[in-house]
Structures are given as structure tokens and as C-alpha cells.
Motif scaffolding. Structure first.
Motif, PDB file in Angstrom:
ATOM      1  N   VAL A  69       0.630  -1.081  -0.135  1.00 23.94           N
ATOM      2  CA  VAL A  69       0.387   0.130  -0.239  1.00 23.94           C
ATOM      3  C   VAL A  69       0.532   1.179   0.060  1.00 23.94           C
ATOM      4  O   VAL A  69       0.464   2.367  -1.098  1.00 23.94           O
ATOM      5  N   VAL A  70       1.901   1.249   0.621  1.00 28.14           N
ATOM      6  CA  VAL A  70       2.547   2.177   0.747  1.00 28.14           C
ATOM      7  C   VAL A  70       4.013   2.434  -0.291  1.00 28.14           C
ATOM      8  O   VAL A  70       3.462   3.766  -0.851  1.00 28.14           O
ATOM      9  N   VAL A  71       3.798   1.890  -1.104  1.00 33.75           N
ATOM     10  CA  VAL A  71       4.991   2.132  -2.416  1.00 33.75           C
ATOM     11  C   VAL A  71       4.120   1.933  -3.187  1.00 33.75           C
ATOM     12  O   VAL A  71       4.591   2.792  -4.112  1.00 33.75           O
ATOM     13  N   MET A  72       2.435   1.784  -3.587  1.00 34.67           N
ATOM     14  CA  MET A  72       1.749   2.325  -4.673  1.00 34.67           C
ATOM     15  C   MET A  72       1.369   3.766  -4.197  1.00 34.67           C
ATOM     16  O   MET A  72       1.388   4.367  -5.270  1.00 34.67           O
ATOM     17  N   THR A  73       1.140   4.196  -3.453  1.00 34.48           N
ATOM     18  CA  THR A  73       0.478   5.806  -2.692  1.00 34.48           C
ATOM     19  C   THR A  73       1.604   6.211  -3.339  1.00 34.48           C
ATOM     20  O   THR A  73       1.454   7.372  -3.640  1.00 34.48           O
ATOM     21  N   PHE A  74       2.924   6.182  -3.461  1.00 33.11           N
ATOM     22  CA  PHE A  74       4.123   7.035  -4.305  1.00 33.11           C
ATOM     23  C   PHE A  74       3.419   7.082  -5.639  1.00 33.11           C
ATOM     24  O   PHE A  74       3.858   7.827  -6.744  1.00 33.11           O
ATOM     25  N   PHE A  75       2.992   6.080  -6.719  1.00 32.29           N
ATOM     26  CA  PHE A  75       2.751   6.123  -7.549  1.00 32.29           C
ATOM     27  C   PHE A  75       1.462   6.328  -8.194  1.00 32.29           C
ATOM     28  O   PHE A  75       1.316   6.633  -8.963  1.00 32.29           O
ATOM     29  N   ALA A  76       0.398   6.026  -7.611  1.00 32.51           N
ATOM     30  CA  ALA A  76      -0.973   6.100  -7.848  1.00 32.51           C
ATOM     31  C   ALA A  76      -1.059   8.015  -7.598  1.00 32.51           C
ATOM     32  O   ALA A  76      -0.584   9.169  -7.376  1.00 32.51           O
ATOM     33  N   PRO A  77      -2.130   8.248  -9.034  1.00 28.49           N
ATOM     34  CA  PRO A  77      -2.718   9.513  -8.561  1.00 28.49           C
ATOM     35  C   PRO A  77      -2.800  10.210  -7.484  1.00 28.49           C
ATOM     36  O   PRO A  77      -3.473   9.133  -6.708  1.00 28.49           O
ATOM     37  N   ASP A  78      -2.543  11.744  -6.725  1.00 23.72           N
ATOM     38  CA  ASP A  78      -2.397  12.398  -5.633  1.00 23.72           C
ATOM     39  C   ASP A  78      -4.647  11.859  -5.834  1.00 23.72           C
ATOM     40  O   ASP A  78      -4.736  11.446  -4.248  1.00 23.72           O
ATOM     41  N   THR A  79      -5.301  12.011  -6.611  1.00 25.92           N
ATOM     42  CA  THR A  79      -6.414  12.259  -6.192  1.00 25.92           C
ATOM     43  C   THR A  79      -7.446  10.670  -6.305  1.00 25.92           C
ATOM     44  O   THR A  79      -8.148  11.024  -5.229  1.00 25.92           O
ATOM     45  N   ILE A  80      -6.694   9.933  -6.816  1.00 23.23           N
ATOM     46  CA  ILE A  80      -7.018   8.407  -5.668  1.00 23.23           C
ATOM     47  C   ILE A  80      -6.629   7.841  -4.233  1.00 23.23           C
ATOM     48  O   ILE A  80      -7.339   7.467  -3.533  1.00 23.23           O
ATOM     49  N   VAL A  81      -6.033   8.443  -3.768  1.00 27.79           N
ATOM     50  CA  VAL A  81      -5.244   7.827  -2.904  1.00 27.79           C
ATOM     51  C   VAL A  81      -5.814   7.494  -1.441  1.00 27.79           C
ATOM     52  O   VAL A  81      -6.424   7.346  -0.903  1.00 27.79           O
ATOM     53  N   GLY A  82      -6.417   9.327  -1.397  1.00 30.32           N
ATOM     54  CA  GLY A  82      -8.104   9.105  -0.190  1.00 30.32           C
ATOM     55  C   GLY A  82      -9.526   8.091  -0.182  1.00 30.32           C
ATOM     56  O   GLY A  82      -9.142   7.753   0.247  1.00 30.32           O
ATOM     57  N   ILE A  83      -9.529   7.795  -1.613  1.00 30.46           N
ATOM     58  CA  ILE A  83     -10.269   7.243  -2.135  1.00 30.46           C
ATOM     59  C   ILE A  83     -10.462   6.001  -1.631  1.00 30.46           C
ATOM     60  O   ILE A  83     -10.843   4.845  -1.026  1.00 30.46           O
ATOM     61  N   ALA A  84      -8.784   5.609  -2.379  1.00 28.16           N
ATOM     62  CA  ALA A  84      -8.549   4.174  -2.183  1.00 28.16           C
ATOM     63  C   ALA A  84      -8.532   3.704  -0.440  1.00 28.16           C
ATOM     64  O   ALA A  84      -9.052   2.271   0.342  1.00 28.16           O
TER      65      ALA A  84
END
Lengths: 244, 264
Positions: A171-186
Motif C-alpha cells: 500500500v505504501v509503495v503504491m501510494t507514491f505511484f498512484a495519482p493524488d486524487t485516488i489515494v484518499g478514496i483508495a
């Protein structure tokens, strides 16, 4: 008959106790902090009776139906010994209970709106609908996969944290690659997937499996299915955000 | 009166629609794969009716009695007229102005979690399985304390504008360290308690708080910053339950090591 009544009343009193804190918080804040009168006292009184009765009935029904169903199916599958059908059951249970979850539908629509405003997808309704639908299926598949993996873990006896901690790291690693807008929703989607009927059923299934299989301890091995179901949606939703 | 009946029938319908896929999966696997009739069928049906009516009444009551008031309060507590932002130009957003928001977040998080039906279910199961070693009530208190702290910190994060992932990563690190030292028996239950805290009661109220807060603070986007409270409410209960188990173990250890103290 008297005994049944007695149990019902005891549960009723427990429910009142469970609900007192909410009312206390709301009344104290409304009267002392916001300094406003409480509107619609009549509605609140009737609503309270409903909530108390509802909680009482739910808990009675839990012990009469949801727990025994989960338990019995766990024992039946353990006796049958077919890993394939147990896995199929685990996946369908996770997928089927999640895909229509109202909280998830709300979050998916919200996410589609954000994505459209952020320019990630077209502003058209069709694009938003397909994005929301894709997200819902993503989460539902991830929960199905979670229950499947969780059941497999119980059967094999793998320690839970060997799977959860790498999950956290993922989860932590993917947080850095995912678009900012989706992180909170994820992150939030992990919390919305497990509804009131699913949780008791899945818990009873896990604990039942761990009791039915020799060498497993219901306490150490039986829990953990919900944990998987909260973790995998975060990863799958971020993956969805990265790919789309 | 008719508004109540309308509400009840529409909630009942949506509850039935939620339960239908679960029931059909169970019935299919029981009859087609396990190929045995349900035992105690009558009891199961009665219990299922209890569950469906119970959830319906619970939701209708919440919708009528609590959610409107709670959501309105969340809005008022975060509005400018209540907060009266400090006129001091040197600090753009004084986090202290929002102190009542954190207190409300903590209290409402605690109270709603205590009434969360899924948590009650898991706690009952844990007490049964552990033969009473884990008390349902204490487990629920620990989880509620975790949610309470999580929501308070989450609202502070929205006000201060710190990145969400920094808190989540820090929280994960704490969980990993605790996992290494906590009694093995509790780990599964602790991880599960993160997921069960946020369903029927907590989510609507907490979401209203987050979105109200994010829309009242200049420079925050309610769509982006309003999210994340649920994540906090799922992470901190894990820490709280692990801490509860560690504390219980430590206390038991201490009394074992100093038996003479027993007389005091």
C-alpha cells in the motif's frame, strides 16, 4: 416462553446502554456547545425506539442465523474436503456481498466525479458511469480475492502478519505511484467494504474453519478475513488509478 | 406517520436487495455443492427475519433521529460563525480555533463505534472463542478508543493540511512494531477490528464532519481533503486493540512475578 422473553429484555437493556453514548454526545454538544434547542423531539423519540428495537432484533438474529450459517458451512466444506469449491465459495461471498454495497456505490460515484474534474477522464456522464462501474467491480473482485486468500491462509496455517505486513508495504509503495486524487478514496475504500451482514457471516466462517481443521486454533487462525477484505481494496483501487 | 411508513418500506426494500446476493450464494452452495438441506431450517429463517427487520429498524431510526441532527451539528461546528477564525494575519489557519471539532470528532467516533452492530458481532464471537479470556465489552471499548483518537487526529490533519499518507505510513510502522511484541492470540482479532469499525453508524456522521470541515477551511478541497477520516478510523483501532492486549499481558505478568502484593 418466560426465559425467551427474559433474554429479549436483557438484550433490550444492553442495546439501550450501547446507544446512550451517542445521544449523550449529541445532546451535550447541541445544548452546551452550540447552545441551540433540539429540534423535532417527537421524531427523535420514535427514532430512538426504532434504533433500540432494531439493534436488539439484529443481535438475536445474529446468534440464531448468521453465526450458525457461517459455522455450519465451514464444517460442511471442511468435511467435504474440496479445496476448489471452498475457494469458489469464498470468492463469491466476497464478490457478491461487495458489488452491490450502497456505501461502495456512493464512494465510486464520488471518485468518478473527482476523476472527471481532475481531467483524468472525460466530463461526459457515460465516461463517469463506466469509471464508477469499473471501480466497483475492481473493489468487489479485490474483496473476493481477499476472502479467498484469507480462507487459504486458515487452511494452510500461515501466520496472518506474514501476509498483512507485506500488504501494508505494498500500500505504501503504491501510494507514491498512484495519482493524488485516488489515494484518499483508495484508503477509505478499505473501510466501506465490510457491511453489517457480511462481517458476522465471514467471521463465523473463518472461526468455524479454524475449529474444524485439525491443528488450527480458532483464536489465532480464525480471525483475519475482515483484515484482508479491508486491505486488498486499497491496493486494487490504487492499481485502478494507476492503470486508468 | 405516512413518512415513517414510506421510509420503513424503502429501507426494507434496500436491505432485502443487499441481502439477496448473500442469501442466493449461500443457498446455491448449500444445495448444489454441499448437497444437504439446512439443519434447523426454521430457526435460521426466523433468525434471518430478525436480522432483516433489525437492520431496517436500526437504519430507519438512525435516519430519523440521529443522522440529520448529527450532520447539522457537524456543519455548524465547522462553520465560520461558530469558529470565528482568528483575525491574526500572521497565521492563516490557527488549528486551535477548531478545538471543538476535534473534541466532537473524538466523542462521536467513540459513541458511534460502541453502537456499531458489526463490532458487537465480532466481539461476541471473540468472547465465545476465547472462553471469556477476551471480554466483549473491553474489546469494544478499546476499539472505540482507537476510533475516537483516529477521528480527532484525522480532523486535525484536515485543518493542518498535512499529507494523509504520512500519518498512514507512521501508523503502519507502529502496527508492525506492535505485532512483533503483542501476544500472538490477539493479532488476527486486532487486524479485523480495523475493518469492522466503520459501517452503518460511523461512516455517515464522520463523512459529514470531514466534508463540512474541508469546505469551511480556505484552500481545502472537500472532494480531496474530505476523504481519509475512514482510513484513520480503521487504522487506530488496530493499534488500540494490540495495546490493550499488551497491557493486559503486562499486568498479568506483573502480578505473577510479585505474588506478595496480592495481600495489599
Amino acid at each position: 416462553m418466560f426465559k425467551v422473553k427474559n433474554k429479549f429484555f436483557r438484550q433490550l437493556i444492553d442495546s439501550v446502554k450501547d446507544l446512550i453514548p451517542i445521544f449523550a454526545v449529541i445532546f451535550v454538544f447541541q445544548i452546551f456547545i452550540l447552545r441551540q434547542p433540539i429540534p423535532d423531539l417527537g421524531d427523535i423519540a420514535i427514532g430512538t425506539v426504532f434504533v433500540v428495537l432494531g439493534l436488539t432484533l439484529f443481535i438475536q438474529g445474529l446468534e440464531k442465523s448468521l453465526f450458525p450459517i457461517g459455522d455450519n458451512m465451514a464444517y460442511a466444506f471442511a468435511k467435504k474436503g474440496s479445496l476448489f469449491w471452498l475457494m469458489a465459495f469464498a470468492f463469491s461471498l466476497g464478490f457478491g456481498t461487495t458489488v452491490a454495497e450502497p456505501a461502495l456505490i456512493a464512494v465510486a460515484n464520488e471518485a468518478a466525479r473527482i476523476a472527471a474534474e481532475g481531467g483524468m477522464i472525460d466530463l461526459s456522464d457515460a465516461a463517469k458511469t463506466s469509471y464508477a462501474l469499473g471501480l466497483r467491480y475492481t473493489v468487489a473482485v479485490s474483496v473476493g480475492f481477499a476472502i479467498l486468500l484469507g480462507v487459504l491462509r486458515i487452511i494452510r496455517g500461515w501466520p496472518l502478519h506474514y501476509l498483512i505486513i507485506p500488504g501494508y508495504i505494498g500500500v505504501v509503495v503504491m501510494t507514491f505511484f498512484a495519482p493524488d486524487t485516488i489515494v484518499g478514496i483508495a484508503y477509505d475504500s478499505g473501510g466501506v467494504t465490510t457491511g453489517t451482514v457480511t462481517v458476522p457471516l465471514v467471521t463465523a466462517l473463518g472461526v468455524g474453519l479454524a475449529s474444524a481443521i485439525q491443528g488450527r486454533n480458532p483464536m489465532t487462525d480464525g480471525f483475519g478475513l475482515i483484515a484482508f477484505a479491508s486491505l486488498t481494496p486499497m491496493m486494487f483501487v490504487m492499481l485502478y488509478g494507476i492503470l486508468i | 406517520m405516512s413518512s415513517w411508513l414510506n421510509e420503513i418500506s424503502s429501507v426494507l426494500l434496500s436491505t432485502l436487495r443487499d441481502i439477496a446476493p448473500i442469501l442466493s450464494i449461500i443457498i446455491f452452495f448449500q444445495l448444489a455443492i454441499i448437497r444437504r438441506p439446512f439443519s434447523h431450517l426454521k430457526n435460521l429463517i426466523i433468525g434471518m427475519i430478525y436480522v432483516i427487520i433489525g437492520i431496517t429498524f436500526f437504519l430507519v431510526g438512525l435516519d430519523k433521529a440521529l443522522f440529520p441532527l448529527g450532520a447539522m451539528m457537524a456543519e455548524q461546528l465547522t462553520s465560520d460563525s461558530f469558529i470565528q477564525p482568528s483575525t491574526d494575519q500572521s497565521i492563516s489557519i490557527a488549528w486551535r480555533d477548531y478545538i471543538w471539532v476535534y473534541v466532537f470528532g473524538a466523542c462521536i467516533g467513540f459513541a458511534t463505534t460502541l453502537a456499531e452492530p458489526s463490532l458487537i458481532a465480532v466481539a461476541i464471537k471473540a468472547q465465545q472463542i476465547s472462553a471469556g479470556a477476551i471480554r466483549a465489552w473491553y474489546l469494544r471499548l478499546a476499539v472505540s478508543a482507537g476510533v475516537s483518537f483516529g477521528i480527532a487526529l484525522g480532523t486535525y490533519r484536515i485543518v493542518s493540511g498535512t499529507e494523509l499518507y504520512l500519518f498512514i505510513i507512521a501508523g503502519y510502522i507502529v502496527v508492525i512494531i506492535q505485532t512483533m511484541f503483542a501476544p500472538k492470540l490477539i493479532i488476527g482479532l486486532a487486524y479485523d477490528s480495523g475493518g469492522v469499525t466503520t459501517s452503518t453508524v460511523t461512516v455517515p456522521l464522520v463523512t459529514a464532519l470531514g466534508i463540512g470541515l474541508a469546505s469551511s477551511i480556505p484552500g481545502r478541497n472537500p472532494l480531496l481533503d474530505g476523504f481519509g477520516l475512514i482510513a484513520f478510523a480503521s487504522l487506530f483501532p488496530i493499534i488500540a486493540v494490540l495495546a490493550y492486549a499488551q497491557l493486559t499481558e503486562w499486568l498479568a505478568h506483573r502480578t505473577q512475578q510479585n505474588p506478595p502484593d496480592k495481600g495489599d
